[in-house]
Design a protein around this motif. Structure first.
Motif, PDB file in Angstrom:
ATOM      1  N   GLY A   1      20.969   5.387  37.607  1.00  0.00           N
ATOM      2  CA  GLY A   1      22.167   4.913  36.936  1.00  0.00           C
ATOM      3  C   GLY A   1      22.713   5.929  35.953  1.00  0.00           C
ATOM      4  O   GLY A   1      22.143   6.994  35.711  1.00  0.00           O
ATOM      5  N   GLY A   2      23.841   5.591  35.359  1.00  0.00           N
ATOM      6  CA  GLY A   2      24.473   6.485  34.413  1.00  0.00           C
ATOM      7  C   GLY A   2      25.157   7.655  35.102  1.00  0.00           C
ATOM      8  O   GLY A   2      25.237   7.740  36.327  1.00  0.00           O
ATOM      9  N   TRP A   3      25.664   8.548  34.303  1.00  0.00           N
ATOM     10  CA  TRP A   3      26.337   9.751  34.805  1.00  0.00           C
ATOM     11  C   TRP A   3      25.527  10.961  34.386  1.00  0.00           C
ATOM     12  O   TRP A   3      25.133  11.090  33.226  1.00  0.00           O
TER      13      TRP A   3
ATOM     14  N   GLY B   1      21.514   4.955  24.276  1.00  0.00           N
ATOM     15  CA  GLY B   1      21.894   4.840  25.672  1.00  0.00           C
ATOM     16  C   GLY B   1      21.949   6.151  26.429  1.00  0.00           C
ATOM     17  O   GLY B   1      22.187   6.164  27.636  1.00  0.00           O
TER      18      GLY B   1
ATOM     19  N   LEU C   1      29.047  -0.800  29.769  1.00  0.00           N
ATOM     20  CA  LEU C   1      28.613   0.472  30.343  1.00  0.00           C
ATOM     21  C   LEU C   1      27.240   0.314  30.996  1.00  0.00           C
ATOM     22  O   LEU C   1      26.385  -0.411  30.508  1.00  0.00           O
ATOM     23  N   PHE C   2      27.081   1.028  32.100  1.00  0.00           N
ATOM     24  CA  PHE C   2      25.784   0.999  32.775  1.00  0.00           C
ATOM     25  C   PHE C   2      24.907   2.099  32.206  1.00  0.00           C
ATOM     26  O   PHE C   2      25.161   3.276  32.428  1.00  0.00           O
ATOM     27  N   ASP C   3      23.884   1.688  31.489  1.00  0.00           N
ATOM     28  CA  ASP C   3      22.978   2.666  30.885  1.00  0.00           C
ATOM     29  C   ASP C   3      22.035   3.239  31.935  1.00  0.00           C
ATOM     30  O   ASP C   3      21.652   2.551  32.874  1.00  0.00           O
TER      31      ASP C   3
ATOM     32  N   ASP D   1      34.573  -2.371  34.967  1.00  0.00           N
ATOM     33  CA  ASP D   1      33.509  -3.361  34.893  1.00  0.00           C
ATOM     34  C   ASP D   1      32.670  -3.094  33.652  1.00  0.00           C
ATOM     35  O   ASP D   1      31.873  -2.161  33.611  1.00  0.00           O
ATOM     36  N   TRP D   2      32.856  -3.889  32.613  1.00  0.00           N
ATOM     37  CA  TRP D   2      32.094  -3.726  31.387  1.00  0.00           C
ATOM     38  C   TRP D   2      30.814  -4.558  31.461  1.00  0.00           C
ATOM     39  O   TRP D   2      30.768  -5.559  32.155  1.00  0.00           O
TER      40      TRP D   2
ATOM     41  N   ALA E   1      18.635   4.046  33.622  1.00  0.00           N
ATOM     42  CA  ALA E   1      17.341   3.369  33.615  1.00  0.00           C
ATOM     43  C   ALA E   1      16.251   4.351  34.024  1.00  0.00           C
ATOM     44  O   ALA E   1      16.439   5.144  34.952  1.00  0.00           O
TER      45      ALA E   1
ATOM     46  N   SER F   1      32.019   1.635  35.532  1.00  0.00           N
ATOM     47  CA  SER F   1      32.080   1.213  36.929  1.00  0.00           C
ATOM     48  C   SER F   1      33.483   0.704  37.228  1.00  0.00           C
ATOM     49  O   SER F   1      33.984  -0.205  36.563  1.00  0.00           O
TER      50      SER F   1
ATOM     51  N   PRO G   1      25.860   6.873  29.685  1.00  0.00           N
ATOM     52  CA  PRO G   1      26.358   5.632  30.290  1.00  0.00           C
ATOM     53  C   PRO G   1      27.599   5.906  31.120  1.00  0.00           C
ATOM     54  O   PRO G   1      28.408   6.767  30.786  1.00  0.00           O
TER      55      PRO G   1
END
Length: 322
Positions: free
Chosen positions: A182-184, A144, A170-172, A167-168, A174, A158, A155
């Motif tokens: 996305g992601g950090w 990820g 984690l946002f991977d 909000d699960w 893209a 949010s 990841p």
């Protein structure tokens, strides 16, 4: 009473001296048309920042820009401190190893890194290590995480409507052909700085750890063996607690030095506290106010580090004054 009166008189004299210097400097700045208040902190910054843990745009204020610089300094210092501690303790124990190859390898690492200027190592990490990384289309991906010439992407969590609900999952991050969505993101400049600070400070921590362990008398290990403790138990229950009493004070000094060394980030364009404050100073001309704020913030970081170290000492029930 005489001693108290002398100390009170000295404090009053120092206070009067600083007050006179401040009034004189303020009058001279006012005569030159240079701002002397902190009202400029509410003005629009007009510049962007390449790494911001919080939302920031050129329409944000100078005060928010300083906050971003402070948060970037904290981010780099905390991450580099964690990695430097891991590297330093591993190298320190490696130097004490009976494996000759491992011990010599750790000694070479410590000897080379400690004798090279930190700025040179930062530039090397930025130019030779991170610059050759591939673009987004050929990014390195693992679990990820994404690494490319745009930075290191992780990841991200949010938070719903700015609240505490997470909000699960984690946002991977893209991938697309030109960027990562996305992601950090941790910028390449931040990655280079963290890598260089970790390796450089870790070399000094390794010597601190080695000296701390060597300070424990050999009889302590023999006594632990006589009580039936294994080598691992002796290190954990006997050697480490005594060695930490010697390790902790110089270790704290290394953390403080590392935080101040992060100001070298300006040479690779990372927006830490020093780099952001320099930009604000050039745009506003408020040299006295900006420098006062920067000194106060760095002093606050140092005092916070010392306070955390005292809490750690009390947790270990060491007590006493340090």
């Amino acid at each position: 009473m005489r001693r108290v009166a002398l100390q009170a008189g000295l404090l009053l004299a120092l206070g009067a001296l600083f007050t006179l210097a401040f009034v004189n400097a303020r009058a001279n700045l006012h005569a030159l048309g240079i701002p002397t208040s902190f009202a400029f902190l509410r003005d629009v910054a007009g510049f962007n920042i390449n790494q911001s843990p919080i939302s920031f745009s050129p329409l944000s204020s100078y005060g928010r820009a300083l906050l971003v610089g402070l948060l970037n300094t904290l981010l780099v210092s905390v991450l580099a401190g964690i990695f430097a501690t891991l590297i330093g303790f591993a190298a320190g124990f490696a130097r004490l190893s009976r494996n000759l190859a491992l011990s010599r390898l750790a000694a070479v690492y410590v000897g080379i890194v400690r004798n090279l200027p930190l700025l040179l190592q930062i530039l090397f990490c930025y130019v030779a290590v991170l610059a050759p990384l591939p673009g987004p289309a050929e990014s390195y991906r693992f679990a990820g995480f994404v690494l490319n010439d745009r930075g290191f992407f992780t990841p991200a969590l949010s938070f719903l409507h700015g609240g505490l609900a997470i909000d699960w999952p984690l946002f991977d991050p893209a991938l697309n052909r030109f960027n990562v969505v996305g992601g950090w993101r941790l910028s390449p400049e931040a990655c280079a700085l963290i890598l260089a600070l970790s390796v450089y400070t870790g070399a000094y921590i390794a010597e601190i750890v080695r000296a701390g362990v060597r300070s424990v008398a050999r009889g302590q290990s023999e006594a632990a063996a006589a009580l039936g403790l294994s080598a691992a138990q002796a290190r954990r229950l006997v050697i480490r607690p005594q060695a930490m009493r010697v390790i902790l004070p110089p270790l704290i000094s290394q953390y403080l030095a590392m935080t101040k060394n992060s100001s070298l980030a300006a040479f690779i364009g990372f927006a830490d506290l020093m780099q952001v404050s320099g930009t604000i100073l050039n745009q506003t001309g408020a040299a006295l106010q900006v420098m006062a704020l920067v000194m106060a913030l760095y002093l606050g970081l140092s005092l916070a580090t010392l306070a955390l170290s005292r809490l750690y000492q009390r947790r270990l029930n060491w007590g006493g004054r340090t």
